[in-house]
Design a protein around this motif. Structure first.
Motif, PDB file in Angstrom:
ATOM      1  N   LYS A 120      -6.549 -53.506 -11.729  1.00 53.30           N
ATOM      2  CA  LYS A 120      -5.465 -53.291 -10.766  1.00 53.30           C
ATOM      3  C   LYS A 120      -4.572 -52.134 -11.208  1.00 53.30           C
ATOM      4  CE  LYS A 120      -1.834 -55.584  -8.277  1.00 53.30           C
ATOM      5  NZ  LYS A 120      -0.761 -56.528  -8.369  1.00 53.30           N
ATOM      6  N   GLN A 121      -4.316 -52.035 -12.507  1.00 57.16           N
ATOM      7  CA  GLN A 121      -3.490 -50.946 -13.018  1.00 57.16           C
ATOM      8  C   GLN A 121      -4.188 -49.608 -12.844  1.00 57.16           C
ATOM      9  OE1 GLN A 121      -2.929 -52.427 -16.979  1.00 57.16           O
ATOM     10  NE2 GLN A 121      -1.067 -53.537 -16.445  1.00 57.16           N
ATOM     11  N   LEU A 122      -5.500 -49.580 -12.941  1.00 57.94           N
ATOM     12  CA  LEU A 122      -6.248 -48.329 -12.791  1.00 57.94           C
ATOM     13  C   LEU A 122      -6.183 -47.799 -11.360  1.00 57.94           C
ATOM     14  CD1 LEU A 122      -7.973 -46.409 -14.502  1.00 57.94           C
ATOM     15  CD2 LEU A 122      -9.975 -47.614 -13.647  1.00 57.94           C
ATOM     16  N   THR A 123      -5.937 -48.657 -10.386  1.00 58.01           N
ATOM     17  CA  THR A 123      -5.850 -48.191  -9.003  1.00 58.01           C
ATOM     18  C   THR A 123      -4.596 -47.342  -8.782  1.00 58.01           C
ATOM     19  OG1 THR A 123      -4.706 -50.180  -8.257  1.00 58.01           O
ATOM     20  CG2 THR A 123      -7.119 -50.162  -8.107  1.00 58.01           C
ATOM     21  N   LYS A 124      -3.639 -47.393  -9.696  1.00 58.40           N
ATOM     22  CA  LYS A 124      -2.420 -46.592  -9.556  1.00 58.40           C
ATOM     23  C   LYS A 124      -2.585 -45.198 -10.135  1.00 58.40           C
ATOM     24  CE  LYS A 124       0.146 -49.310 -11.679  1.00 58.40           C
ATOM     25  NZ  LYS A 124       0.809 -50.388 -12.338  1.00 58.40           N
ATOM     26  N   LEU A 125      -3.768 -44.871 -10.647  1.00 58.14           N
ATOM     27  CA  LEU A 125      -4.047 -43.545 -11.190  1.00 58.14           C
ATOM     28  C   LEU A 125      -4.712 -42.690 -10.115  1.00 58.14           C
ATOM     29  CD1 LEU A 125      -4.275 -41.533 -13.563  1.00 58.14           C
ATOM     30  CD2 LEU A 125      -6.479 -42.582 -14.086  1.00 58.14           C
ATOM     31  N   LYS A 126      -4.140 -41.513  -9.860  1.00 58.66           N
ATOM     32  CA  LYS A 126      -4.681 -40.574  -8.883  1.00 58.66           C
ATOM     33  C   LYS A 126      -4.928 -39.243  -9.596  1.00 58.66           C
ATOM     34  CE  LYS A 126      -3.131 -43.693  -5.951  1.00 58.66           C
ATOM     35  NZ  LYS A 126      -3.989 -44.772  -5.512  1.00 58.66           N
ATOM     36  N   VAL A 127      -6.186 -38.804  -9.662  1.00 57.60           N
ATOM     37  CA  VAL A 127      -6.554 -37.592 -10.390  1.00 57.60           C
ATOM     38  C   VAL A 127      -7.106 -36.574  -9.402  1.00 57.60           C
ATOM     39  CG1 VAL A 127      -7.884 -36.659 -12.303  1.00 57.60           C
ATOM     40  CG2 VAL A 127      -7.113 -39.019 -12.392  1.00 57.60           C
ATOM     41  N   TYR A 128      -6.639 -35.331  -9.520  1.00 59.96           N
ATOM     42  CA  TYR A 128      -7.053 -34.278  -8.592  1.00 59.96           C
ATOM     43  C   TYR A 128      -7.422 -33.005  -9.343  1.00 59.96           C
ATOM     44  CZ  TYR A 128      -4.995 -37.387  -5.199  1.00 59.96           C
ATOM     45  OH  TYR A 128      -4.705 -38.490  -4.453  1.00 59.96           O
ATOM     46  N   VAL A 129      -8.410 -32.293  -8.788  1.00 56.02           N
ATOM     47  CA  VAL A 129      -8.804 -30.993  -9.295  1.00 56.02           C
ATOM     48  C   VAL A 129      -7.903 -29.972  -8.620  1.00 56.02           C
ATOM     49  CG1 VAL A 129     -10.676 -29.336  -9.455  1.00 56.02           C
ATOM     50  CG2 VAL A 129     -11.159 -31.778  -9.619  1.00 56.02           C
ATOM     51  N   GLY A 130      -7.293 -29.103  -9.391  1.00 54.29           N
ATOM     52  CA  GLY A 130      -6.413 -28.085  -8.827  1.00 54.29           C
ATOM     53  C   GLY A 130      -4.969 -28.554  -8.738  1.00 54.29           C
ATOM     54  N   GLU A 131      -4.139 -27.684  -8.164  1.00 50.92           N
ATOM     55  CA  GLU A 131      -2.691 -27.937  -8.080  1.00 50.92           C
ATOM     56  C   GLU A 131      -2.301 -28.843  -6.921  1.00 50.92           C
ATOM     57  OE1 GLU A 131       0.026 -26.687  -9.830  1.00 50.92           O
ATOM     58  OE2 GLU A 131      -1.240 -25.734 -11.340  1.00 50.92           O
ATOM     59  N   GLN A 132      -3.126 -28.904  -5.872  1.00 52.53           N
ATOM     60  CA  GLN A 132      -2.748 -29.614  -4.654  1.00 52.53           C
ATOM     61  C   GLN A 132      -3.007 -31.110  -4.780  1.00 52.53           C
ATOM     62  OE1 GLN A 132      -1.226 -27.938  -2.268  1.00 52.53           O
ATOM     63  NE2 GLN A 132      -1.472 -26.095  -3.495  1.00 52.53           N
ATOM     64  N   HIS A 133      -2.078 -31.910  -4.239  1.00 53.31           N
ATOM     65  CA  HIS A 133      -2.264 -33.356  -4.165  1.00 53.31           C
ATOM     66  C   HIS A 133      -1.560 -33.873  -2.912  1.00 53.31           C
ATOM     67  CE1 HIS A 133       1.879 -34.354  -5.415  1.00 53.31           C
ATOM     68  NE2 HIS A 133       1.781 -33.273  -6.162  1.00 53.31           N
ATOM     69  N   PRO A 134      -2.039 -34.966  -2.333  1.00 54.65           N
ATOM     70  CA  PRO A 134      -1.467 -35.459  -1.076  1.00 54.65           C
ATOM     71  C   PRO A 134      -0.293 -36.417  -1.245  1.00 54.65           C
ATOM     72  CG  PRO A 134      -3.445 -36.665  -1.581  1.00 54.65           C
ATOM     73  CD  PRO A 134      -3.300 -35.614  -2.648  1.00 54.65           C
ATOM     74  N   HIS A 135       0.342 -36.443  -2.411  1.00 54.33           N
ATOM     75  CA  HIS A 135       1.400 -37.414  -2.678  1.00 54.33           C
ATOM     76  C   HIS A 135       2.782 -36.768  -2.757  1.00 54.33           C
ATOM     77  CE1 HIS A 135      -1.740 -40.312  -3.412  1.00 54.33           C
ATOM     78  NE2 HIS A 135      -2.297 -39.459  -4.251  1.00 54.33           N
ATOM     79  N   ALA A 136       2.978 -35.667  -2.039  1.00 55.69           N
ATOM     80  CA  ALA A 136       4.283 -35.003  -2.060  1.00 55.69           C
ATOM     81  C   ALA A 136       5.358 -35.861  -1.404  1.00 55.69           C
ATOM     82  CB  ALA A 136       4.192 -33.651  -1.367  1.00 55.69           C
TER      83      ALA A 136
END
Length: 147
Positions: A120-136
């Motif tokens: 469950k704790q691992l689901t809170k990890l969001k990893v992205y390639v590059g500078e852009q992410h959808p969590h702004a």
């Protein structure tokens, strides 16, 4: 005599924040330990080992993470399908070319508990390639990692 009791964090009373980490030039193992501590909630004073009181972590620039020493030449990731002859091996370099975000996820997964709570704790990890992410929209707070 007044008896003091220990406070245990309950599921609803934990305030979660979003943390942004830039993996550019970071060493994989040291990055993963600090991410795992944030996911578990060990950086908070109300840490409770048996409840999920950690924060969300967004990692950007996953392709720029480094390994110390000559591990980049020798590190191999294994998985098994469960069938005879089902052992698959993938080198670090080929894994970085195909899916660099999985390298960080794999390292952090190994540092979390191997229980339903750890998953469950691992689901809170969001990893992205590059500078852009959808969590702004969550306004993640950028933190600098300890050296």
């Amino acid at each position: 005599m007044i008896q003091k009791s220990t406070h245990y964090a309950k599921q609803g009373e934990v305030a979660r924040t979003w943390v942004l980490i830039d993996a550019d030039g970071a060493i994989l193992g040291r990055l993963a330990t600090q991410i795992a501590q944030i996911l578990r909630g060990k950086t908070k004073p109300q840490f409770t080992p048996n409840s999920d009181c950690g924060d969300f972590v967004v990692v950007i620039n996953a392709e720029k993470v480094k390994l110390s020493g000559n591990k980049a030449d020798h590190k191999v990731y294994y998985r098994h399908s469960g069938y005879n002859g089902g052992l698959k091996a993938e080198s670090y370099r080929s894994a970085m070319e195909k899916h660099p975000e999985r390298i960080i996820e794999h390292a952090v997964r190994g540092m979390l508990p191997k229980t339903t709570l750890g998953r469950k704790q691992l689901t809170k990890l969001k990893v992205y390639v590059g500078e852009q992410h959808p969590h702004a929209a969550q306004n993640p707070v950028k933190i600098e990692l300890e050296a």
